[in-house]
Design an enzyme around this catalytic site. Structure first.
Site, mmCIF file in Angstrom:
data_model
loop_
_atom_site.group_PDB
_atom_site.id
_atom_site.type_symbol
_atom_site.label_atom_id
_atom_site.label_comp_id
_atom_site.label_asym_id
_atom_site.label_seq_id
_atom_site.Cartn_x
_atom_site.Cartn_y
_atom_site.Cartn_z
ATOM 1 N N CYS A 140 -32.074 -55.516 14.992
ATOM 2 C CA CYS A 140 -32.174 -56.837 15.605
ATOM 3 C C CYS A 140 -32.512 -57.860 14.510
ATOM 4 O O CYS A 140 -33.384 -57.633 13.686
ATOM 5 C CB CYS A 140 -33.220 -56.951 16.696
ATOM 6 N N ARG A 147 -28.008 -56.250 10.948
ATOM 7 C CA ARG A 147 -29.177 -55.616 11.565
ATOM 8 C C ARG A 147 -28.925 -55.206 13.016
ATOM 9 O O ARG A 147 -29.766 -54.561 13.636
ATOM 10 C CB ARG A 147 -30.367 -56.577 11.532
ATOM 11 N N TRP A 164 -29.644 -55.129 18.471
ATOM 12 C CA TRP A 164 -29.292 -53.702 18.465
ATOM 13 C C TRP A 164 -30.033 -53.130 19.660
ATOM 14 O O TRP A 164 -31.257 -53.082 19.676
ATOM 15 C CB TRP A 164 -29.741 -53.037 17.167
ATOM 16 N N ASN A 197 -37.793 -58.371 18.172
ATOM 17 C CA ASN A 197 -37.262 -57.196 17.478
ATOM 18 C C ASN A 197 -38.351 -56.134 17.554
ATOM 19 O O ASN A 197 -39.489 -56.400 17.182
ATOM 20 C CB ASN A 197 -36.960 -57.567 16.015
ATOM 21 N N GLY A 198 -38.012 -54.944 18.052
ATOM 22 C CA GLY A 198 -39.012 -53.876 18.157
ATOM 23 C C GLY A 198 -38.983 -53.251 19.534
ATOM 24 O O GLY A 198 -37.994 -53.404 20.270
ATOM 25 N N GLU A 255 -24.314 -36.498 1.352
ATOM 26 C CA GLU A 255 -24.130 -37.949 1.377
ATOM 27 C C GLU A 255 -22.653 -38.302 1.648
ATOM 28 O O GLU A 255 -22.357 -39.228 2.416
ATOM 29 C CB GLU A 255 -24.617 -38.558 0.047
ATOM 30 N N LYS A 304 -21.317 -40.478 4.841
ATOM 31 C CA LYS A 304 -20.515 -41.694 4.699
ATOM 32 C C LYS A 304 -19.271 -41.612 5.571
ATOM 33 O O LYS A 304 -18.901 -42.566 6.240
ATOM 34 C CB LYS A 304 -20.060 -41.915 3.242
ATOM 35 N N GLU A 309 -20.204 -41.796 9.450
ATOM 36 C CA GLU A 309 -20.780 -43.024 9.990
ATOM 37 C C GLU A 309 -19.807 -44.189 10.018
ATOM 38 O O GLU A 309 -19.936 -45.065 10.867
ATOM 39 C CB GLU A 309 -22.063 -43.421 9.259
ATOM 40 N N HIS A 312 -21.518 -18.159 5.137
ATOM 41 C CA HIS A 312 -22.459 -17.714 6.170
ATOM 42 C C HIS A 312 -22.221 -18.419 7.508
ATOM 43 O O HIS A 312 -23.093 -18.423 8.365
ATOM 44 C CB HIS A 312 -23.902 -17.955 5.703
ATOM 45 N N LYS A 340 -28.422 -51.763 10.164
ATOM 46 C CA LYS A 340 -29.179 -51.547 8.942
ATOM 47 C C LYS A 340 -30.640 -51.851 9.238
ATOM 48 O O LYS A 340 -30.944 -52.607 10.146
ATOM 49 C CB LYS A 340 -28.657 -52.508 7.867
HETATM 50 C C1 F6R Z 1 -26.512 -44.489 5.743
HETATM 51 C C2 F6R Z 1 -27.657 -45.361 5.840
HETATM 52 C C3 F6R Z 1 -28.877 -44.854 6.532
HETATM 53 C C4 F6R Z 1 -30.133 -45.296 5.760
HETATM 54 C C5 F6R Z 1 -31.390 -44.910 6.553
HETATM 55 C C6 F6R Z 1 -32.650 -45.235 5.804
HETATM 56 O O1 F6R Z 1 -25.471 -45.096 5.069
HETATM 57 O O2 F6R Z 1 -27.635 -46.466 5.401
HETATM 58 O O3 F6R Z 1 -28.845 -43.485 6.703
HETATM 59 O O4 F6R Z 1 -30.128 -44.682 4.518
HETATM 60 O O5 F6R Z 1 -31.400 -45.598 7.774
HETATM 61 O O6 F6R Z 1 -32.732 -46.585 5.522
HETATM 62 P P1 F6R Z 1 -33.691 -47.153 4.416
HETATM 63 O O7 F6R Z 1 -33.221 -46.652 3.109
HETATM 64 O O8 F6R Z 1 -33.562 -48.643 4.544
HETATM 65 O O9 F6R Z 1 -35.062 -46.665 4.742
#
Ligand code: F6R
Length: 614
Positions: free
Chosen positions: A2, A27, A74, A100-101, A487, A491, A494, A510, A609
């Site tokens: 948010c 966000r 969000w 937000n929260g 990783e 990627k 997501e 396994h 994010k």
């Molecule tokens: C994946 C991604 C998330 C963040 C996770 C932690 O591309 O961006 O998995 O890595 O939400 O976020 P931070 O690093 O901001 O604590």
């Protein structure tokens, strides 16, 4: 999660709020809304969808006024729709509030308010707050700041809120607990508010980061006042923002994600700047200098993080164990906090977070801090909550990361962990001088090598075209490349919504080997190094089952070239530094597959994010 913006001052609020929401859209992008106060009253527009949908909804109808708030959501409580969108308004139409929260005790509060005649329009936890403040104003006859304070005394949960009141034109009241809020102080009584500094930087560089438990009153006439929840006045500490405006623009790239992938030679270099000293064969990390000795003597290091940052933490585990000979445990912050972990005062906890606001990581830090551990932060966002609650730490200096899928933050985190592990190993004497100097030289050469890896983009794009319709994908790696496999898989899933799993290459036999068929792309990191031959055998096993192999190999490799369906070459480097190079083609692969599938690369569905809720 948010995004919140607010403005009060002498200018028209609407354009400031809309452009602020665009900056904060990463966000959350389930719905958006704006409320503006004018002498004629309170105007509110909100709708499901993105900020561009809100603009279309407003459709040029003016929302005049110089005090306003905006929100991009969000969803937590209640599906994303017009009614659940913020701002929420009190029954008498006087108050508008954004949040937000999560208000954890919203259910009993709601019940009580309903029993006293309040009617709820939305399914959100937030609407409770606006009715509660309204109720207090009526009962106690208090002004807006005091009513907000009294209301928050009844609230359990996390919040950043901003409220405005038709009875107090020219005033915004904001409060924070566990969700970030930044205040911008402009000229001539202009004040800005936002979840992070990105919407503020184009207006002013003077900011105040609100602390937990603070209530801020932004008043066109009386300026900024800050109190705590006990009503004690606090002196705002004004800091200067260092973000450059260009860092918040796409700069000619189609997406932020692609721009950020291409920024990596620079961002890795910036993470090392002033820290790696080749001439004197030394590493200096100013932010943790006072804690160096404690790290050198540590019996154990715990790394807490989430998502991509957790993957960086796994690379950190290998680095600290190899170079500093300190046992490391890498923990999902969300699990760590709920299982009564054994922590003692000699433990070093490294918390890694791009945003510095991740709720689970913050909670893990609080837990470890409460038990006496030393907390070292690795954060990207300057002034963020995690950066402020840790005992010491180092910023990654990757610059703002806007694409929801993390790319340059990962490589910057790994760079910093490499510097830390090498420095501690060097101080401790667990790495000899010649090896240390050689690794410093290798590390220094990494930005130029990433440039070379970026030149594989056309080839990666060609491979993406072939596999864009895959339904599953497997990523394999060993040693330092195992976290890279994790990783790469994250990627892909997501942003392109293809199911993908990362696995240690040798674990394939396994279980996951059962998944392999002629359709299944298996992406293997098979660079020269300690486990090269073993990984080549794993590739053979995949090929024997007709799987399709895309291999990341060291330049000049001929063996894997003869077996794999596709190879992408990366420059030779030390084993420990392979993650910094090998992850780049995986980022490009997921990017191109997502674009070809028509996915919204920068704002993937359901994600946001900065995950500020548990
Ligand atoms: C994946 C991604 C998330 C963040 C996770 C932690 O591309 O961006 O998995 O890595 O939400 O976020 P931070 O690093 O901001 O604590």
């Amino acid at each position: 999660m948010c995004g919140i913006v607010g403005y009060v001052g002498g200018k028209e609020a609407y354009p400031i709020l809309i452009s602020g929401l665009k900056r904060l859209e990463y966000r959350g992008y389930d719905s958006a809304g704006i409320a503006v106060l004018s002498p004629d009253g309170l105007a509110v527009r909100k709708c499901k969808g993105r900020v561009s949908d809100l603009e279309a909804h407003v459709n040029g109808t003016p929302m005049p006024g110089t005090t306003g708030i905006g929100h991009t959501r969000w969803a937590t409580h209640g599906e994303p729709n017009d009614v659940n969108a913020h701002p929420h308004v009190s029954a008498n139409g006087d108050l508008a509030l954004i949040h937000n929260g999560i208000i954890e005790n919203y259910a009993p509060l709601k019940e009580e308010l309903i029993s006293r005649g309040y009617r709820f329009k939305s399914e959100t936890d937030t609407e409770v707050l606006v009715h509660l403040i309204d109720d207090i104003q009526r009962k106690e006859g208090t002004d807006l700041p005091e009513s907000v304070r009294l209301a928050l005394e009844n609230v359990v949960g996390a919040y950043a809120i901003v409220v405005m009141d038709r009875k107090h034109p020219g005033m915004l009241v904001a409060a924070r607990k566990s969700s970030p809020l930044v205040i911008g102080i402009g000229e001539e009584g202009d004040h800005y508010l936002a979840s992070d500094a990105t919407p503020i930087v184009e207006h002013t560089r003077n900011v105040v980061y609100m602390e937990d438990g603070e209530i801020a009153i932004l008043d066109k006439e009386h300026g900024l006042r800050i109190r705590n929840i006990k009503n004690q006045e606090k002196h705002p500490s004004i800091q200067a923002l260092e973000i450059q405006l260009e860092a918040l623009e796409k700069g000619g790239f189609e997406h932020f994600m692609l721009k950020e992938i291409y920024e990596q030679p620079r961002s890795i270099r910036d993470s090392m700047r002033g820290r790696l000293n080749l001439a004197q064969s030394d590493i200096v990390l100013g932010g943790i200098k006072d804690y160096e000795k404690r790290m050198v003597n540590a019996k154990r290091i715990l790394i807490v993080a989430c998502g991509t940052s957790w993957h960086a933490g796994m690379v950190g585990e290998y680095l600290f164990e190899e170079f500093a000979r300190i046992p490391v445990e890498v923990e999902y912050a969300s699990e760590f906090r709920y299982r009564n972990p054994v922590i003692n005062e000699e433990d070093i906890v490294i918390a890694i977070s791009q945003s510095g606001e991740t709720a689970d990581t913050l909670a893990a830090i609080e837990l470890a801090k409460g038990r006496g551990a030393t907390i070292i932060g690795i954060c990207n966002v300057v002034g963020s909550s995690i950066a402020r609650v840790t005992h010491a730490g180092s910023y990654t200096h990757a610059g703002p990361e806007i694409g929801v899928a993390s790319t340059k933050a990962f490589t910057a985190q790994v760079t910093l962990l490499t510097l830390m592990a090498l420095m501690i190993g060097h101080r401790k004497g667990t790495i000899n001088g010649a090896k240390f100097q050689q690794l410093l030289m290798e590390l220094d050469a990494i930005p130029a090598k990433v440039e070379r890896v970026l030149k594989t983009e056309a080839q990666v794009k060609y491979i993406s075209e072939i596999y864009k319709d895959a339904r599953n994908a497997l990523y394999l790696g060993r040693g330092y490349s195992f976290p890279v496999a994790l990783e790469g898989a994250l990627k892909l899933k997501e942003i392109s919504y293809i199911h993908a799993e990362g696995y240690p290459a040798a674990e394939m036999k396994h279980g996951p080997i059962a998944l392999i068929d002629e359709e299944m792309p298996v992406i293997v990191i098979a660079t020269q190094g300690a486990s090269y031959e073993k990984v080549v055998s794993n590739i053979q096993e995949v090929k024997a089952r007709k799987g399709k192999v895309i291999a990341i190999v060291t330049e000049g490799d001929t063996v894997v070239k003869g077996i794999a369906d596709h190879v992408i070459e990366i420059p030779d480097t030390a084993d420990a530094l392979v993650p910094l190079l090998a992850v780049v083609p995986l980022q490009l692969f997921s990017y191109h597959v997502a674009v070809m599938r028509g996915c919204n690369v920068d704002q993937p569905r359901n994600l946001a994010k900065s995950v500020t809720v548990e």
